[in-house]
Design a protein around this motif. Structure first.
Motif, mmCIF file in Angstrom:
data_model
loop_
_atom_site.group_PDB
_atom_site.id
_atom_site.type_symbol
_atom_site.label_atom_id
_atom_site.label_comp_id
_atom_site.label_asym_id
_atom_site.label_seq_id
_atom_site.Cartn_x
_atom_site.Cartn_y
_atom_site.Cartn_z
ATOM 1 N N ALA A 1 0.965 -1.069 -0.228
ATOM 2 C CA ALA A 1 0.041 0.163 0.103
ATOM 3 C C ALA A 1 0.752 1.241 0.030
ATOM 4 N N PRO A 2 0.617 2.329 -0.440
ATOM 5 C CA PRO A 2 1.334 3.633 -0.136
ATOM 6 C C PRO A 2 1.668 4.072 1.402
ATOM 7 N N GLY A 3 2.958 4.206 1.130
ATOM 8 C CA GLY A 3 3.574 3.857 2.557
ATOM 9 C C GLY A 3 3.860 3.395 3.448
ATOM 10 N N ALA A 4 3.861 2.035 2.701
ATOM 11 C CA ALA A 4 4.286 0.733 3.365
ATOM 12 C C ALA A 4 5.602 0.500 3.693
ATOM 13 N N LEU A 5 6.259 -0.414 4.690
ATOM 14 C CA LEU A 5 7.038 -0.682 5.577
ATOM 15 C C LEU A 5 6.997 -2.534 5.077
ATOM 16 N N ALA A 6 8.500 -2.744 4.348
ATOM 17 C CA ALA A 6 8.536 -4.126 4.322
ATOM 18 C C ALA A 6 9.515 -3.857 4.892
#
Ligand code: ATR
Length: 270
Positions: free
Chosen positions: A208-213
Motif C-alpha cells: 500500500a502507499p507508505g508501506a513498510l517492508a
C-alpha cells in the motif's frame, strides 16, 4: 558480577555479547555475557552446567529455541508468548532452582516497527509471511499491537493452523495466490526463504502507499528486500533492530532496567 550467555550452534557470529555489553555499560549493571556453542545433542546438559556454575540466565538461539521451550514447559514456567510459539529465546535461572522461559522476539519486532521505524501498528493491514517457528514467535505481540493480521504460507494449511491457534477475528491464514489484488501497510518476512536467496511468491502491487517492508533476517539484502524496493515500498528494513530490541527486553527481564536501544543500534549499523 551476574553471568549471562547466549547459547546456539553455531554461535561465533552472534552480536548478542556486544549488544549486552553496551547495555550493561550504559545502565551501569555489573553483568558479563558470553557466547557459548552447545553440541547439537548437548543443550540440556549445557543449561544444567551453567545453572550449576551460578549463571543467572541465558538467551537461546538457533537451533535450540524449541528445546528450550520443552525444558520449561514441563514445569509450566513459560510466558504466554513462549507458550503460543512453543519456542523460548530467554531463560531465567531462578533462586528456587526453577527455570523461567520467555520469548522476546515478537515484542522486539513490534518495538522496532513502532519505536524505531515509527510505524504504528494499530488498525494497520499487516501481512506476515511464513508459518514456521519464526512466525509463531511474533504473531501474538502483533495481535496485541492491534494489527489486522493476514498470515500467508506456501503450505496453506500451516497458515490456517497458525491463525486458528490464536482464535481471534483479527487474524486469518491463506496461501500466496489469495493475496492477489490485496494491499498491506506492513509486510513482514518471517520465512526462511532469504537463507536460500529465494523470494516468497508475492503478487505485484502488494504494498500500500507508505508501506513498510520488514525482513526478520539481517546481515544482507534479501530477495524480499530487493523486491520491496522495486515495488515501491516506502520503507525497507532488515531484522537488526529486532535483534537489538529482543535483547533489550531480555535485559529488562533479567536486570529490571530498560536500556536505550537507539545508540546501540546506531553503533551496530556503523
Ligand atoms: P523458522 O523457524 O525459521 O520459521 P521453519 O519452521 O522451517 O523455520 O519454517 C520456514 C518457513 O519459511 C515456512 O513457513 C516455509 O514455508 P512452508 O511451510 O510452505 O515450507 C517458509 N519458506 C521457506 N522457503 C520459502 C520460500 N522460498 N518461499 C516461501 N516460503 C518459504
Amino acid at each position: 558480577t551476574d553471568r549471562y550467555a547466549v547459547i546456539g550452534h553455531p554461535i561465533s557470529h552472534s552480536k548478542s555479547p556486544l549488544i549486552h555489553k553496551m547495555f550493561a555499560e550504559q545502565t551501569g549493571q555489573d553483568i558479563s555475557y558470553e557466547a557459548i556453542e552447545a553440541p547439537l545433542d548437548g543443550f540440556a546438559a549445557t543449561i544444567e552446567r551453567l545453572r550449576a556454575e551460578g549463571y543467572k540466565g541465558c538467551n537461546v538461539t538457533v537451533p535450540f529455541k524449541f528445546e528450550a521451550y520443552r525444558l520449561v514447559s514441563s514445569q509450566q514456567r513459560a510466558r504466554i508468548e513462549a507458550e503460543l510459539a512453543k519456542a523460548v529465546n530467554t531463560l531465567s535461572f531462578l533462586d528456587d532452582s526453577q527455570i523461567f522461559g520467555d520469548n522476546t522476539d515478537g515484542i522486539g519486532l513490534v518495538q522496532d516497527i513502532q519505536q524505531n521505524l515509527k510505524v504504528v501498528l494499530s488498525g494497520k493491514r499487516v501481512l506476515l509471511m511464513g508459518a514456521g517457528g519464526a512466525a509463531y514467535g511474533v504473531a501474538l505481540p502483533l495481535l496485541n499491537a492491534e494489527a489486522k493480521l493476514v498470515v500467508a504460507n506456501r503450505t496453506e494449511d500451516k497458515a490456517f493452523e497458525l491463525a486458528s491457534r490464536f482464535n481471534a477475528d483479527r487474524i486469518t491464514g491463506c496461501g500466496y495466490e489469495a493475496l492477489s489484488g490485496q494491499q498491506f501497510d506492513v509486510v513482514i518476512n518471517a520465512t526462511s526463504s532469504g537463507l536460500s536467496d529465494e523470494l516468497p511468491p508475492l503478487p505485484p502491487g502488494i504494498f500500500a502507499p507508505g508501506a513498510l517492508a520488514y525482513d526478520m533476517m539481517y546481515g544482507r539484502e534479501t530477495p524480499f528486500m530487493r523486491f520491496a524496493r522495486e515495488q515501491g515500498a516506502a520503507q525497507v528494513a532488515d531484522g537488526l533492530g529486532m535483534l537489538v530490541e529482543q535483547a533489550a527486553e531480555a535485559f529488562y527481564i533479567w536486570c529490571g532496567v530498560r536500556p536505550d536501544t537507539v545508540p546501540v543500534l546506531a553503533a551496530l549499523r556503523g
